[in-house]
Design a protein around this motif. Sequence first.
Motif, PDB file in Angstrom:
ATOM      1  N   ASP A   1      16.034 -18.820  -6.467  1.00  0.00           N
ATOM      2  CA  ASP A   1      15.197 -17.724  -6.940  1.00  0.00           C
ATOM      3  C   ASP A   1      15.567 -16.461  -6.156  1.00  0.00           C
ATOM      4  OD1 ASP A   1      13.843 -17.799  -4.460  1.00  0.00           O
ATOM      5  OD2 ASP A   1      12.166 -18.942  -5.280  1.00  0.00           O
ATOM      6  N   THR A   2      14.930 -15.356  -6.468  1.00  0.00           N
ATOM      7  CA  THR A   2      15.299 -14.084  -5.845  1.00  0.00           C
ATOM      8  C   THR A   2      15.137 -14.109  -4.333  1.00  0.00           C
ATOM      9  OG1 THR A   2      14.721 -12.905  -7.885  1.00  0.00           O
ATOM     10  CG2 THR A   2      14.909 -11.589  -5.886  1.00  0.00           C
ATOM     11  N   ALA A   3      14.050 -14.700  -3.846  1.00  0.00           N
ATOM     12  CA  ALA A   3      13.828 -14.763  -2.399  1.00  0.00           C
ATOM     13  C   ALA A   3      14.906 -15.597  -1.711  1.00  0.00           C
ATOM     14  CB  ALA A   3      12.445 -15.335  -2.106  1.00  0.00           C
ATOM     15  N   GLN A   4      15.254 -16.736  -2.299  1.00  0.00           N
ATOM     16  CA  GLN A   4      16.290 -17.590  -1.723  1.00  0.00           C
ATOM     17  C   GLN A   4      17.649 -16.913  -1.774  1.00  0.00           C
ATOM     18  OE1 GLN A   4      15.419 -20.770  -4.446  1.00  0.00           O
ATOM     19  NE2 GLN A   4      14.601 -22.070  -2.802  1.00  0.00           N
TER      20      GLN A   4
ATOM     21  N   LYS B   1      18.388 -15.451 -16.659  1.00  0.00           N
ATOM     22  CA  LYS B   1      16.976 -15.189 -16.910  1.00  0.00           C
ATOM     23  C   LYS B   1      16.528 -16.077 -18.059  1.00  0.00           C
ATOM     24  CE  LYS B   1      13.623 -11.515 -17.172  1.00  0.00           C
ATOM     25  NZ  LYS B   1      13.419 -10.078 -17.146  1.00  0.00           N
ATOM     26  N   THR B   2      15.624 -16.984 -17.739  1.00  0.00           N
ATOM     27  CA  THR B   2      15.103 -17.924 -18.722  1.00  0.00           C
ATOM     28  C   THR B   2      13.593 -17.962 -18.595  1.00  0.00           C
ATOM     29  OG1 THR B   2      17.092 -19.259 -18.454  1.00  0.00           O
ATOM     30  CG2 THR B   2      15.232 -20.303 -19.533  1.00  0.00           C
ATOM     31  N   ALA B   3      12.937 -17.803 -19.710  1.00  0.00           N
ATOM     32  CA  ALA B   3      11.463 -17.831 -19.744  1.00  0.00           C
ATOM     33  C   ALA B   3      10.870 -16.861 -18.722  1.00  0.00           C
ATOM     34  CB  ALA B   3      10.946 -19.251 -19.509  1.00  0.00           C
ATOM     35  N   GLY B   4      11.500 -15.702 -18.572  1.00  0.00           N
ATOM     36  CA  GLY B   4      10.987 -14.676 -17.677  1.00  0.00           C
ATOM     37  C   GLY B   4      11.293 -14.896 -16.208  1.00  0.00           C
ATOM     38  N   ARG B   5      12.016 -15.953 -15.885  1.00  0.00           N
ATOM     39  CA  ARG B   5      12.342 -16.251 -14.485  1.00  0.00           C
ATOM     40  C   ARG B   5      13.802 -15.939 -14.203  1.00  0.00           C
ATOM     41  NH1 ARG B   5       9.113 -21.591 -12.623  1.00  0.00           N
ATOM     42  NH2 ARG B   5       7.118 -20.972 -13.503  1.00  0.00           N
TER      43      ARG B   5
END
Length: 66
Positions: free
Chosen positions: A12-15, A41-45
Amino acid sequence: MRDTQSDDPFLDTAQAAEHLNYSKSALEYWRCRGIGPRFYKTAGRVRYRKSDLDAWMNAGLVETRG
């Protein structure tokens, strides 16, 4: 056969920011500008592949003459 998911995990963005040693906001800014590393980007993630982060960093490598 290799398990590519564990060899090249999604972050994820933090990682991803931690992996690159940048801030989350830097990654978010670059994403909006289209100048950062590749992302999914899938399902807003938003997710990054570790290999894409490494490739992006290596693309910026500048070798100096000594």
